[in-house]
Scaffold this motif. Structure first.
Motif, PDB file in Angstrom:
ATOM      1  N   ALA A  83       0.812  -1.390   0.159  1.00 49.24           N
ATOM      2  CA  ALA A  83      -0.003   0.064   0.077  1.00 49.24           C
ATOM      3  C   ALA A  83       0.804   1.254   0.172  1.00 49.24           C
ATOM      4  O   ALA A  83       0.409   2.306  -0.167  1.00 49.24           O
ATOM      5  N   PHE A 120      -5.324  -0.733  -2.104  1.00 53.66           N
ATOM      6  CA  PHE A 120      -3.978  -0.229  -2.364  1.00 53.66           C
ATOM      7  C   PHE A 120      -4.314   1.163  -2.967  1.00 53.66           C
ATOM      8  O   PHE A 120      -5.068   1.276  -3.847  1.00 53.66           O
ATOM      9  N   ALA A 122       1.318  -1.152  -6.043  1.00 51.27           N
ATOM     10  CA  ALA A 122       1.003  -2.649  -5.305  1.00 51.27           C
ATOM     11  C   ALA A 122       1.260  -4.007  -6.272  1.00 51.27           C
ATOM     12  O   ALA A 122       1.966  -4.738  -5.995  1.00 51.27           O
TER      13      ALA A 122
END
Length: 387
Positions: free
Chosen positions: A332, A366, A372
């Motif tokens: 994240a 995310f 990600a």
């Protein structure tokens, strides 16, 4: 773009990541209908020359930045708990420094914080002495209260080893509650999170253990803000919740059944103190804001789909759930690496990590899905998976 993700059999299958995150804007206004604390992880210093047996090397700036992220969404922070690898890579010296720094940061930004009080400074040889256990608890309680943070009396491995029966728990906890300056949270952590806590409250029979737990609370209801129940048994938590004295809150620690427990029923509801709210922070806060309007169905519609991810991260052996939590923080963008204090990034298999990524991505967790995807691809490549 697609990624080849290994499944539980080791076979590779294609997965197409999503391209848009789930929007969840930061809103620092406190949540209204429920008290919600996220148990936060610590960020390791990846450049420190340490071994798994060394004291934890913590990246303090990034660790505190993550707490500011949680506060920015209106969540409270539960500090120096098992999610912070307390007793699994983070020793008491590291936990004490974490508590001091996080409590100061909470004062600076006006965030709510509660901190774990345990006995993990004890040498192994002192674990059999109830007086030493009590003194260790006292030392940590004094430190936490001295920072202005709320205390969470955590379950103690040393007390579990030293106690001869329920009377020792009644004596130790009664002593601590009498001297606590402000109401505390009592934490009952089940053996699925820490096998050394088997038989806590003086009995392996959970009904008998519950009676002792409630006896501690009933003797000092003015000193107990609430109880955190981490037994992964929704029915048992609900039954216990209904037996609490008036004014004592139940904070669910059930990472398998939290939506139904927080939503509640006609007899009451649970507040929350959850490790899964580390990766779910923005989405969890948004769900509770919906609940604040009285829309229980909307709350469940947003939070129920997250349970599959949580059950995956917390699957047995449950104590290694922190690995998945830190993986998701890295993906994240909350930290620049996937390393953990104590080297616990190796505690879960690649198929487990791949499934965690897939479930989190499908939820839109995310903020930057492309980042990600890129980071997950780099992790896969380290294991020899070609893109």
């Amino acid at each position: 773009m697609t990624l080849l993700l290994p499944d539980a059999t080791g076979a590779l299958r294609p997965y197409t990541p999503r391209t848009e995150p789930l929007a969840a804007a930061a809103q620092p206004v406190p949540l209204a209908s429920r008290t919600v604390l996220a148990a936060a992880h610590v960020v390791a210093d990846p450049y420190a020359d340490v071994s798994p047996d060394s004291p934890a090397a913590v990246d303090w700036d990034t660790t505190l930045a993550f707490r500011r992220h949680l506060w920015a969404h209106g969540l409270g922070v539960a500090e120096a708990m098992d999610t912070a690898q307390r007793g699994m890579g983070l020793d008491w010296a590291g936990a004490a420094e974490l508590i001091r720094r996080s409590a100061a940061e909470a004062r600076a930004v006006g965030g709510r914080i509660a901190c774990g009080v345990g006995t993990d400074q004890l040498a192994p040889g002192a674990a059999g002495d109830p007086a030493a256990v009590r003194a260790a608890y006292e030392e940590q309680l004094a430190l936490v209260e001295g920072t202005g943070a709320q205390a969470i009396l955590m379950a103690s491995r040393a007390l579990a080893a030293a106690a001869r029966g329920p009377e020792d728990y009644l004596e130790v906890y009664g002593h601590l509650l009498r001297q606590a300056s402000d109401p505390v949270i009592l934490h009952w952590l089940g053996p699925m999170f820490d096998p050394a806590l088997e038989g806590y409250w003086g009995s392996a029979d959970l009904n008998a253990a519950t009676d002792t737990f409630l006896e501690v609370i009933a003797a000092h209801p003015d000193k107990v803000d609430g109880v955190k129940i981490s037994l992964l048994d929704a029915g048992r938590e609900i039954a216990l919740r209904r037996r609490l004295p008036q004014g004592v809150r139940c904070y669910t620690g059930d990472d398998f059944n939290y939506p139904e427990l927080i939503a509640g029923d006609e007899h009451g509801f649970s507040h929350a103190l959850l490790g899964i709210f580390d990766p779910l922070g923005p989405l969890a806060a948004e769900a509770v804001r919906i609940l604040d309007t009285g829309d229980s169905k909307g709350f469940r519609a947003l939070l129920d789909p997250t349970v599959e991810l949580s059950r995956h991260l917390f699957q047995a052996p449950t104590r290694f759930y922190k690995t998945g939590v830190v993986l998701l923080a890295w993906l994240a963008g909350h930290q620049s690496h996937f390393t953990m204090v104590g080297g616990y990034q190796s505690a879960r298999s690649l198929p487990h990590l791949a499934r965690a990524y897939e479930l989190a991505d499908s939820l839109g967790l995310f903020p930057d899905p492309a980042l990600a995807e890129s980071r997950m691809a780099s992790l896969l490549s380290l294991y020899g998976v070609a893109r």
